[in-house]
Scaffold this motif. Structure first.
Motif, short mmCIF file in Angstrom:
data_model
loop_
_atom_site.label_atom_id
_atom_site.label_comp_id
_atom_site.label_asym_id
_atom_site.label_seq_id
_atom_site.Cartn_x
_atom_site.Cartn_y
_atom_site.Cartn_z
N SER A 1 89.27 -3.30 12.99
CA SER A 1 89.89 -4.58 13.03
C SER A 1 89.76 -5.10 14.53
N GLU A 2 89.85 -4.49 15.48
CA GLU A 2 89.69 -4.89 16.97
C GLU A 2 88.34 -5.52 17.15
N GLU A 3 87.10 -4.81 16.75
CA GLU A 3 85.77 -4.93 16.99
C GLU A 3 85.51 -6.35 16.10
N LEU A 4 85.95 -6.06 14.93
CA LEU A 4 85.74 -7.50 14.06
C LEU A 4 86.52 -8.61 14.64
N ALA A 5 87.51 -8.63 15.37
CA ALA A 5 88.05 -9.73 15.89
C ALA A 5 87.51 -10.10 17.13
N ARG A 6 86.83 -9.27 17.89
CA ARG A 6 85.98 -9.73 19.12
C ARG A 6 84.65 -10.01 18.92
N GLY A 7 84.26 -9.66 17.38
CA GLY A 7 82.97 -9.72 17.06
C GLY A 7 82.05 -11.11 17.09
N ALA A 8 81.76 -11.68 18.37
CA ALA A 8 81.15 -13.17 18.48
C ALA A 8 79.80 -12.95 17.99
#
Length: 377
Positions: free
Chosen positions: A314-321
């Motif tokens: 979830s964290e990586e998807l949220a920061r996944g520019a």
């Protein structure tokens, strides 16, 4: 594309799947969760939890519910077969200075806490339903379901457990679960006054332990070597479990042995493990939890690393520019070594117990593993 604009499917409503739904909804994603079991049931007796799991509970917003309905305590007591305590394994307060370093809860109770939080998150939950096939392109995944629906998603998360159908479809050459040569027995009993923290008795090859799971109950767990994974008749469960405790003269264990009966919710489980090599994803489909790293319970961390997968993903998807594939690669890079450590170290602990091997090596692996689990995720 921001996470809030993404539509995500989670296949599997176990601990890791529910955790993913809760945290992804918290970050604004549109989440569908499908679970094949129409009753959304969770079987089993108790589940022991370390401080890293309680840290995950805090992030998921279920820590207070766990503390109210389960039991938390510091330390794990290690005793000789005839009773005397010889050591105490420290359990750092990873979840915060106000939260004990470990604990336990009845598995169905924890499942209910997570299910309630998943419903409250606003995820679209469809029970008695799973996928039949999926096809993907660079922009999304088309999924067909057993209820006849067809929907398109930006990401699909396979969280359908040890015998995953998603893994089978996505990675047909992936390894299969392997029987460890060891089994575990679990039972639920009225809590004895002296049992206020996890306690284990270190037999040569059989390892009993108890852990409080509420104010009034505790659960017994006993590991035993079983060279072959043969069927065990449930009608024999009480006598077999009592027999495993015959060699332990510790008064507490003998009191527990005397309490065992048909009412004790005895569960027998052959222990299996699985570690799928990377990659755990292809395109816009990713696997988490027991689907790729099922572990034996020797470090009490199987549920933990599955829930951590959900939080890190979830964290990586949220920061996944840089897009979904880049976020999935970052997720795997963060998770691989920690999950490998838990699976392989748990397996080695089991091997030492089966062989009646070096207790110093056993203690060394336990210490180093618990220190690694205390690290940030």
């Amino acid at each position: 594309m921001t996470l809030a604009t993404q539509r995500i499917l989670i296949i599997g409503g176990g601990f890791s799947g529910m955790s993913a739904a809760i945290d992804l909804r918290r970050r604004g994603a549109q989440v569908d969760l499908v679970e094949l079991d129409a009753g959304w049931r969770n079987y089993g007796a108790g589940i022991s939890l370390g401080g890293a799991t309680l840290r995950a509970f805090r992030q998921l917003g279920i820590l207070d519910a766990f503390l109210a309905q389960g039991h938390a305590a510091d330390g794990v007591r290690l005793c000789l077969p005839h009773g005397p305590q010889v050591a105490e394994l420290p359990t750092p307060r990873i979840a915060g200075a106000d939260v004990p370093g470990g604990g336990a809860i009845l598995r169905p109770v924890l499942a209910r806490i997570l299910a309630d939080a998943t419903r409250a998150s606003g995820a679209d939950i469809r029970l008695g339903c799973t996928f039949t096939r999926f096809t993907q392109d660079a922009d999304g995944v088309d999924v067909e379901f057993t209820d006849g629906q067809r929907r398109r998603y930006d990401l699909v998360i396979g969280a359908d457990g040890l015998y995953s159908k998603v893994r089978e479809a996505l990675l047909p050459q992936a390894p299969k679960p392997v029987y460890s040569g060891q089994a575990v027995w679990r039972a639920v009993l009225p809590r004895l006054p002296e049992i206020d923290a996890a306690t284990m008795w270190m037999g040569p090859r059989i390892k009993p332990g108890v852990n409080p799971v509420s104010q009034s109950e505790m659960y017994l767990f006993v590991t035993e070597p079983r060279p072959t994974n043969d069927f065990v008749d449930p009608a024999s469960f009480v006598d077999r479990l009592r027999g495993l405790l015959d060699g332990f003269s510790a008064p507490t264990l003998q009191s527990i042995r005397a309490q065992l009966g048909e009412h004790s919710q005895i569960v027998f489980r052959p222990l299996e493990g699985l570690l799928v090599p990377r990659p755990w994803s292809q395109g816009r489909i990713v696997l988490i939890g027991d689907t790729v790293h099922a572990t034996t319970p020797h470090l009490a961390s199987g549920a933990c690393i599955g829930m951590e997968d959900a939080l890190v993903l979830s964290e990586e998807l949220a920061r996944g520019a840089d897009g979904v594939p880049a976020a999935l690669a970052a997720f795997e890079a963060r998770r691989w070594e920690r999950c490998r450590m838990v699976v392989e170290n748990s397996s080695r602990l089991g091997e030492i117990e089966i062989e009646g091997g070096d207790k110093e090596e056993h203690a060394r692996i336990m210490r180093s593993s618990l220190m690694a689990l205390a690290e940030p995720i």
